[in-house]
Design a protein around this motif. Structure first.
Motif, mmCIF file in Angstrom:
data_model
loop_
_atom_site.group_PDB
_atom_site.id
_atom_site.type_symbol
_atom_site.label_atom_id
_atom_site.label_comp_id
_atom_site.label_asym_id
_atom_site.label_seq_id
_atom_site.Cartn_x
_atom_site.Cartn_y
_atom_site.Cartn_z
ATOM 1 N N GLN A 366 0.736 -1.157 0.181
ATOM 2 C CA GLN A 366 0.172 -0.086 -0.029
ATOM 3 C C GLN A 366 0.916 1.362 0.149
ATOM 4 O OE1 GLN A 366 -2.496 0.646 3.455
ATOM 5 N NE2 GLN A 366 -4.067 0.727 2.005
ATOM 6 N N ARG A 370 0.881 4.250 -2.716
ATOM 7 C CA ARG A 370 0.687 5.556 -2.643
ATOM 8 C C ARG A 370 1.666 6.787 -3.079
ATOM 9 N NH1 ARG A 370 -2.142 5.926 3.445
ATOM 10 N NH2 ARG A 370 -3.655 4.198 2.876
ATOM 11 N N GLN A 372 3.851 5.786 -5.198
ATOM 12 C CA GLN A 372 4.062 6.033 -6.948
ATOM 13 C C GLN A 372 3.103 6.858 -7.395
ATOM 14 O OE1 GLN A 372 3.591 2.129 -8.741
ATOM 15 N NE2 GLN A 372 4.246 2.822 -10.652
ATOM 16 N N GLU A 376 3.432 9.992 -9.497
ATOM 17 C CA GLU A 376 2.628 10.393 -10.824
ATOM 18 C C GLU A 376 1.744 11.583 -10.703
ATOM 19 O OE1 GLU A 376 2.419 5.382 -11.620
ATOM 20 O OE2 GLU A 376 0.644 6.729 -10.803
ATOM 21 N N TYR B 65 -2.030 -4.587 -7.002
ATOM 22 C CA TYR B 65 -0.846 -4.872 -6.086
ATOM 23 C C TYR B 65 0.246 -5.809 -6.606
ATOM 24 C CZ TYR B 65 -3.070 -2.304 -2.277
ATOM 25 O OH TYR B 65 -3.401 -1.228 -1.400
ATOM 26 N N SER B 78 0.714 2.857 -10.949
ATOM 27 C CA SER B 78 0.031 2.691 -9.591
ATOM 28 C C SER B 78 -1.451 2.399 -10.130
ATOM 29 C CB SER B 78 0.043 3.833 -8.935
ATOM 30 O OG SER B 78 -0.483 4.879 -9.446
ATOM 31 N N GLU B 79 -2.184 1.978 -9.421
ATOM 32 C CA GLU B 79 -3.763 1.619 -9.694
ATOM 33 C C GLU B 79 -4.355 2.954 -9.449
ATOM 34 O OE1 GLU B 79 -1.853 -0.213 -7.733
ATOM 35 O OE2 GLU B 79 -2.979 -1.010 -5.902
ATOM 36 N N ILE B 80 -3.933 3.738 -8.680
ATOM 37 C CA ILE B 80 -4.658 4.974 -8.528
ATOM 38 C C ILE B 80 -4.661 5.483 -9.954
ATOM 39 C CG2 ILE B 80 -4.750 7.140 -7.043
ATOM 40 C CD1 ILE B 80 -3.206 5.591 -5.031
ATOM 41 N N ASP B 104 -9.302 -2.650 -0.895
ATOM 42 C CA ASP B 104 -8.707 -1.058 -0.778
ATOM 43 C C ASP B 104 -9.936 -0.228 -1.080
ATOM 44 O OD1 ASP B 104 -8.246 -0.995 -3.236
ATOM 45 O OD2 ASP B 104 -6.303 -0.145 -3.073
ATOM 46 N N PHE B 119 -5.586 12.386 -4.272
ATOM 47 C CA PHE B 119 -6.165 10.963 -4.122
ATOM 48 C C PHE B 119 -6.019 10.812 -2.379
ATOM 49 C CE2 PHE B 119 -2.393 8.536 -3.087
ATOM 50 C CZ PHE B 119 -1.484 9.262 -3.671
ATOM 51 N N THR B 121 -6.699 7.247 0.015
ATOM 52 C CA THR B 121 -6.970 5.736 0.185
ATOM 53 C C THR B 121 -7.254 5.417 1.464
ATOM 54 O OG1 THR B 121 -4.780 4.775 0.549
ATOM 55 C CG2 THR B 121 -5.408 5.403 -1.627
ATOM 56 N N ASN B 122 -8.088 4.272 1.579
ATOM 57 C CA ASN B 122 -8.254 4.054 3.092
ATOM 58 C C ASN B 122 -6.725 3.406 3.608
ATOM 59 O OD1 ASN B 122 -7.766 1.453 1.343
ATOM 60 N ND2 ASN B 122 -8.822 0.141 2.917
ATOM 61 N N ASP B 123 -6.961 3.020 4.963
ATOM 62 C CA ASP B 123 -5.719 2.568 5.710
ATOM 63 C C ASP B 123 -6.039 0.910 5.445
ATOM 64 O OD1 ASP B 123 -3.581 2.851 7.350
ATOM 65 O OD2 ASP B 123 -4.522 3.611 9.000
ATOM 66 N N LYS B 124 -5.184 0.381 6.301
ATOM 67 C CA LYS B 124 -5.128 -0.925 6.555
ATOM 68 C C LYS B 124 -6.529 -1.862 6.739
ATOM 69 C CE LYS B 124 -2.933 -1.517 10.520
ATOM 70 N NZ LYS B 124 -1.453 -1.883 11.135
#
Lengths: 380, 263
Positions: A366, A370, A372, A376, B65, B78-80, B104, B119, B121-124
């Motif tokens: 994760q 983030r 990367q 970007e 991932y 990255s997937e984002i 996620d 952006f 994202t959530n935590d774990k």
């Protein structure tokens, strides 16, 4: 000591010093009759803990795999740094220490001080009450507190803690800080000769072992970096900001995605930790002034703008493309600060990535994503 | 010129083959334990169905991932960024993308040109992710698809005290034991999921148009509940399956790269 001419060999050596709370240099120092004192916060003055035969060790919890025992005594909203330290303390990993020195820096570490007193009382334990404001009354208070620390150390360990001894300690400390500062300044170069991870490892090793026995290490680091002639390509220059961050592996993950950490403002980093302490006047007064003037800790009240400006100026001076704010979950001090800081940095036109983490480096996938995506988003 | 995108996620792996801004073939499979095996299988399936060979692909971008473990890709993104790019292709007017994946969730803001601005994202924690729905569906002995449809039939959705996966699971079991209608429990689960996602989405600052990507975008119960929580309309993706948005984005990056652009 092994011949440490190449950066890889030197890094391997430094990494080895960070594997365990008690490393080979600490053992060597103890064998020489030196006295190890653990401390938990940047507000604790290293020169006082370095006087005479004393030497300070910044407390870390390397290798902690869980905090099952500490969780019994500390609530789940206490940060994982505090819980990890207690876990290792209960596991007798710090039994080699002759004393612990705390600062009343946050409630979490105060709970550690309390619990250690009940559960595994150190033979010497002291908590330094550092004021939350920087004014004349605070100066007087802190000087008195430092006087109490000096008296306690002197009488418990039966050592000379006179002004002369502490002044000598300040001078020796300043020499090391100046050397580290000049190495840190090399990060301003367009293509720094070393990575942020390598520098982080150097900084941590010098807090995890007596500096007197590692006085040649900064010079070796500089020589090895110059000899190597470069540390590879990167996509973006970063500054890392936040509280406790003592694991170079975390910096390593950030750099593995194309970042290059060129500046840092966290508790164990180079800003604001490397400024010299005044060598004139009464040494304890100089130390008190240094703590109140230089610490830039979010626990200090009415100083947010000064702290934010400090970070912005460093980011610009070191040409950081973006800032990564990392805080340990449940850290109240940095949790509140980082919310305000994100807005202040964005207002200054600096891209910011805010990360919450546990003390132990984990969730690498994760984190990589983030970082990367952050790179970007900066079109780097 | 054929290009491809491979998105190896924690629960599903997706491959998309594109030519001239058009999807030639797409495939979704369940992910295997090792990401490179998932990537190989999903890519080979897509190629076989398109009647192509690996050498026919000019450029391939990997994401998800498992992106760093894929041997045959030209670049990893990255997937984002990929979800942002894919969502833009699916809904050209989109400025905010909410993606809920298997483990996620993320909210992405795009600028007028479609480039990623910021952006979050959530935590774990698994709460607010596809894993949350999966756990609840299993406890209720439902398929994931059924879970979404049930919200529409609910007359009195239950309210969960917590969106924590562990506590909500215990609550679901309690509701089942109390013989609460399963539609009401399912609607409660979808609402809990949406409320968690709304916190994340609001924290980034929403800008219209908003769309959802990822497998959960196919769950109407969650999408409708999220619209209520956010007080805005979420544009439905109809052009393609929203679950392949990341792989589409990866393929679009591959196309850009193959055309001489820099990702």
């Amino acid at each position: 000591m092994r011949v440490l001419l190449k950066m890889n060999n030197l890094q391997e050596y430094l990494a080895g010093l960070l594997d365990d709370p008690c490393n080979e240099v600490v053992e060597q120092a103890v064998a020489y009759g030196m006295i190890p004192l653990g401390y938990t916060c940047s507000l604790i003055p290293e020169p006082v803990l370095s006087a005479g035969r004393l030497f300070p060790l910044r407390l870390r919890a390397p290798g902690v795999s869980g905090t099952e025992t500490a969780d019994i005594y500390l609530s789940s909203v206490i940060c994982s740094y505090t819980r990890s330290l207690l876990e290792l303390a209960l596991d007798s990993k710090y039994d080699f220490l002759k004393g612990w020195v705390f600062a009343a820096s946050c409630d979490h570490l105060r709970r550690l001080y309390d619990n250690l007193g009940y559960l595994n009382k150190p033979e010497f334990s002291f908590i330094l009450d550092v004021p939350h404001k920087n004014n004349e009354a605070a100066m007087e208070w802190l000087e008195l507190e430092l006087e109490k620390l000096r008296t306690a150390l002197s009488s418990h360990f039966n050592i000379d803690m006179s002004d002369e001894v502490i002044s000598t300690s300040i001078k020796e400390n300043n020499i090391m800080l100046a050397e580290l500062r000049s190495i840190g300044d090399m990060r301003k170069e367009a293509m720094p000769l070393f990575t942020g991870t390598e520098f982080h490892r150097l900084m941590m090793a010098l807090q995890a072992a007596p500096r007197k026995l590692l006085s040649d290490i900064p010079g070796r680091f500089r020589d090895a970096a110059l000899k190597r002639g470069g540390a590879g390509k990167f996509r973006a220059r970063f500054m890392i900001v936040g509280g406790e961050l003592d694991d170079p592996a975390y910096t390593g993950v950030i750099e593995s995605m194309g970042g290059r950490v060129v500046a840092d403002r966290y508790c164990t980093g180079s800003f604001p930790g490397l400024e010299p302490i005044s060598e004139s006047g009464k040494p304890l007064a100089a130390i008190a002034l240094y703590i109140l003037e230089k610490n830039r800790c979010p626990r200090m009240m009415e100083e947010f703008d000064r702290r934010a400006d400090y970070i912005i100026n460093i980011a610009r001076e070191y040409s950081a493309d973006g800032i990564i704010i990392q805080t340990i979950k449940f850290c109240d001090t940095w949790g509140v600060e980082s919310s305000l800081l994100v807005a202040a940095l964005r207002d200054a036109g600096i891209p910011v990535l805010r990360l919450e983490r546990e003390y132990r480096t984990g969730g690498e996938g994760q984190l990589r994503t983030r970082v990367q995506a952050f790179i970007e988003s900066m079109k780097k | 010129m054929f290009v491809s995108g491979v998105d190896v996620g924690s629960l599903t792996s997706k491959a998309v083959i594109m030519k001239d801004d058009r999807i030639v073939k797409s495939v979704i499979i369940k992910s295997k334990a090792r990401p490179w095996e998932s990537a190989d299988e999903v890519m080979d399936m897509a190629l076989a169905r398109a009647g192509l060979d690996r050498k026919d692909i000019k450029n391939c971008v990997g994401t998800g991932y498992g992106r760093d473990k894929i041997s045959f890709i030209d670049e990893a993104v990255s997937e984002i960024a990929c979800h942002g790019r894919g969502a833009r292709w699916l809904v050209p007017s989109v400025r905010t993308v909410i993606d809920i994946g298997g483990q996620d969730c993320k909210a992405i803001r795009l600028d007028a040109k479609g480039d990623m601005m910021k952006f979050i994202t959530n935590d774990k924690c698994a709460s607010g992710t596809g894993r949350f729905l999966e756990v609840m569906a299993k406890v209720m002995n439902l398929d994931l698809d059924e879970l979404g449809e049930m919200s529409a039939r609910s007359k009195q959705p239950v309210t969960f005290a917590s969106a924590c996966t562990v506590w909500a699971q215990a609550d679901v079991i309690q509701q089942l034991n109390d013989k609460v209608p399963i539609e009401d429990i399912a609607a409660g689960v979808n609402n809990a999921m949406a409320s968690r996602m709304a916190i994340l989405a609001n924290s980034i600052g929403l800008e219209n148009d908003v769309c959802m990507t990822g497998g959960v975008a196919k769950n109407n119960g969650v999408v409708n509940a999220l619209e209520k929580h956010l007080g805005i309309r979420i544009k439905r993706i109809r052009r393609e399956d929203p679950q392949i948005a990341g792989a589409i984005g990866a393929a679009l990056f591959a196309m850009e790269k193959a055309s001489g652009g820099v990702i």
